[in-house]
Design a protein around this motif. Sequence first.
Motif, PDB file in Angstrom:
ATOM      1  N   LYS A   1       4.275   7.103  13.635  1.00 40.69           N
ATOM      2  CA  LYS A   1       5.083   8.103  14.308  1.00 40.69           C
ATOM      3  C   LYS A   1       5.618   7.514  15.611  1.00 40.69           C
ATOM      4  N   PRO A   2       6.703   8.037  16.136  1.00 41.16           N
ATOM      5  CA  PRO A   2       7.218   7.533  17.421  1.00 41.16           C
ATOM      6  C   PRO A   2       6.159   7.574  18.528  1.00 41.16           C
ATOM      7  N   GLU A   3       5.285   8.547  18.494  1.00 40.70           N
ATOM      8  CA  GLU A   3       4.242   8.648  19.528  1.00 40.70           C
ATOM      9  C   GLU A   3       3.166   7.570  19.393  1.00 40.70           C
ATOM     10  N   ASP A   4       3.215   6.768  18.327  1.00 45.32           N
ATOM     11  CA  ASP A   4       2.310   5.617  18.213  1.00 45.32           C
ATOM     12  C   ASP A   4       2.838   4.409  18.973  1.00 45.32           C
TER      13      ASP A   4
ATOM     14  N   PHE B   1     -20.885  -7.824  16.776  1.00 40.32           N
ATOM     15  CA  PHE B   1     -20.751  -6.948  17.928  1.00 40.32           C
ATOM     16  C   PHE B   1     -19.700  -5.871  17.681  1.00 40.32           C
ATOM     17  N   CYS B   2     -19.757  -4.838  18.480  1.00 48.33           N
ATOM     18  CA  CYS B   2     -18.755  -3.780  18.432  1.00 48.33           C
ATOM     19  C   CYS B   2     -17.381  -4.357  18.764  1.00 48.33           C
ATOM     20  N   MET B   3     -16.373  -3.925  18.004  1.00 50.03           N
ATOM     21  CA  MET B   3     -14.988  -4.281  18.270  1.00 50.03           C
ATOM     22  C   MET B   3     -14.162  -2.994  18.318  1.00 50.03           C
ATOM     23  N   ALA B   4     -13.110  -3.003  19.117  1.00 56.53           N
ATOM     24  CA  ALA B   4     -12.334  -1.784  19.301  1.00 56.53           C
ATOM     25  C   ALA B   4     -10.851  -2.080  19.456  1.00 56.53           C
ATOM     26  N   TRP B   5     -10.057  -1.061  19.171  1.00 56.82           N
ATOM     27  CA  TRP B   5      -8.626  -1.085  19.472  1.00 56.82           C
ATOM     28  C   TRP B   5      -8.327   0.044  20.450  1.00 56.82           C
ATOM     29  N   PHE B   6      -7.510  -0.280  21.445  1.00 59.80           N
ATOM     30  CA  PHE B   6      -6.992   0.688  22.401  1.00 59.80           C
ATOM     31  C   PHE B   6      -5.483   0.549  22.431  1.00 59.80           C
ATOM     32  N   ARG B   7      -4.812   1.516  23.023  1.00 59.65           N
ATOM     33  CA  ARG B   7      -3.368   1.418  23.207  1.00 59.65           C
ATOM     34  C   ARG B   7      -2.979   2.021  24.538  1.00 59.65           C
ATOM     35  N   GLN B   8      -1.836   1.558  25.033  1.00 57.34           N
ATOM     36  CA  GLN B   8      -1.393   1.992  26.351  1.00 57.34           C
ATOM     37  C   GLN B   8       0.118   2.027  26.418  1.00 57.34           C
ATOM     38  N   ILE B   9       0.641   3.111  26.996  1.00 53.19           N
ATOM     39  CA  ILE B   9       2.063   3.183  27.320  1.00 53.19           C
ATOM     40  C   ILE B   9       2.185   3.124  28.837  1.00 53.19           C
ATOM     41  N   PRO B  10       3.293   2.611  29.337  1.00 44.59           N
ATOM     42  CA  PRO B  10       3.434   2.440  30.792  1.00 44.59           C
ATOM     43  C   PRO B  10       3.178   3.735  31.553  1.00 44.59           C
TER      44      PRO B  10
ATOM     45  N   GLN C   1      -4.574  -9.831  25.232  1.00 41.49           N
ATOM     46  CA  GLN C   1      -3.377  -9.682  26.065  1.00 41.49           C
ATOM     47  C   GLN C   1      -2.455  -8.572  25.579  1.00 41.49           C
ATOM     48  N   GLY C   2      -2.696  -8.077  24.373  1.00 44.26           N
ATOM     49  CA  GLY C   2      -1.919  -6.974  23.836  1.00 44.26           C
ATOM     50  C   GLY C   2      -0.805  -7.416  22.908  1.00 44.26           C
ATOM     51  N   THR C   3      -0.421  -6.507  22.012  1.00 42.86           N
ATOM     52  CA  THR C   3       0.714  -6.716  21.121  1.00 42.86           C
ATOM     53  C   THR C   3       1.468  -5.407  21.001  1.00 42.86           C
ATOM     54  N   GLN C   4       2.794  -5.458  21.075  1.00 45.41           N
ATOM     55  CA  GLN C   4       3.618  -4.247  21.172  1.00 45.41           C
ATOM     56  C   GLN C   4       3.979  -3.699  19.793  1.00 45.41           C
ATOM     57  N   VAL C   5       3.786  -2.409  19.643  1.00 45.51           N
ATOM     58  CA  VAL C   5       4.246  -1.689  18.451  1.00 45.51           C
ATOM     59  C   VAL C   5       5.251  -0.642  18.905  1.00 45.51           C
ATOM     60  N   THR C   6       6.422  -0.654  18.303  1.00 51.85           N
ATOM     61  CA  THR C   6       7.471   0.307  18.623  1.00 51.85           C
ATOM     62  C   THR C   6       7.885   1.012  17.341  1.00 51.85           C
ATOM     63  N   VAL C   7       7.842   2.342  17.380  1.00 58.15           N
ATOM     64  CA  VAL C   7       8.182   3.145  16.210  1.00 58.15           C
ATOM     65  C   VAL C   7       9.395   4.001  16.569  1.00 58.15           C
ATOM     66  N   SER C   8      10.462   3.849  15.841  1.00 61.32           N
ATOM     67  CA  SER C   8      11.677   4.612  16.106  1.00 61.32           C
ATOM     68  C   SER C   8      11.825   5.742  15.096  1.00 61.32           C
ATOM     69  N   SER C   9      12.448   6.806  15.562  1.00 65.00           N
ATOM     70  CA  SER C   9      12.595   7.985  14.689  1.00 65.00           C
ATOM     71  C   SER C   9      13.847   7.887  13.837  1.00 65.00           C
TER      72      SER C   9
END
Length: 125
Positions: free
Chosen positions: A88-91, A34-43, A117-125
């Motif tokens: 990048k930080p915007e990721d 089946f189709c699988m996808a990744w999405f992302r969300q910031i508050p 449920q999601g997993t957090q990615v934080t990119v610092s500059s």
Amino acid sequence: QVHLVESGGDSVQAGGSVRLSCTAPGYITAGNRFCMAWFRQIPGNTRAWVATITGDSFTDYADSVKGRFTISRDDAKNTLYLQMSSLKPEDTAMYYCATRRVRWCEPHLNFYLDWGQGTQVTVSS
């Protein structure tokens, strides 16, 4: 309902790499391609499409990640991946995997019924 579990989120410096995984035992299989996808969300923002992989392993990417992210699937391991490079930080976001129970994909969250449920990615500059 499909039980999806993401992992691999991390805090990294800009330019770094992270690999996300999404497991779905009994669902991501050679028989259920089946189709699988990744999405992302910031508050405060709508969940945004990142990448998709069809049942025939055709891939597609949002322009913002094209050339830096790679989506793949390993049906033998019941796992979906997102290899993220040149971050990048915007990721920075919460990353979610999702599925719709057909082989082809759509780049919009309304087409997906099952989410992790999601997993957090934080990119610092």
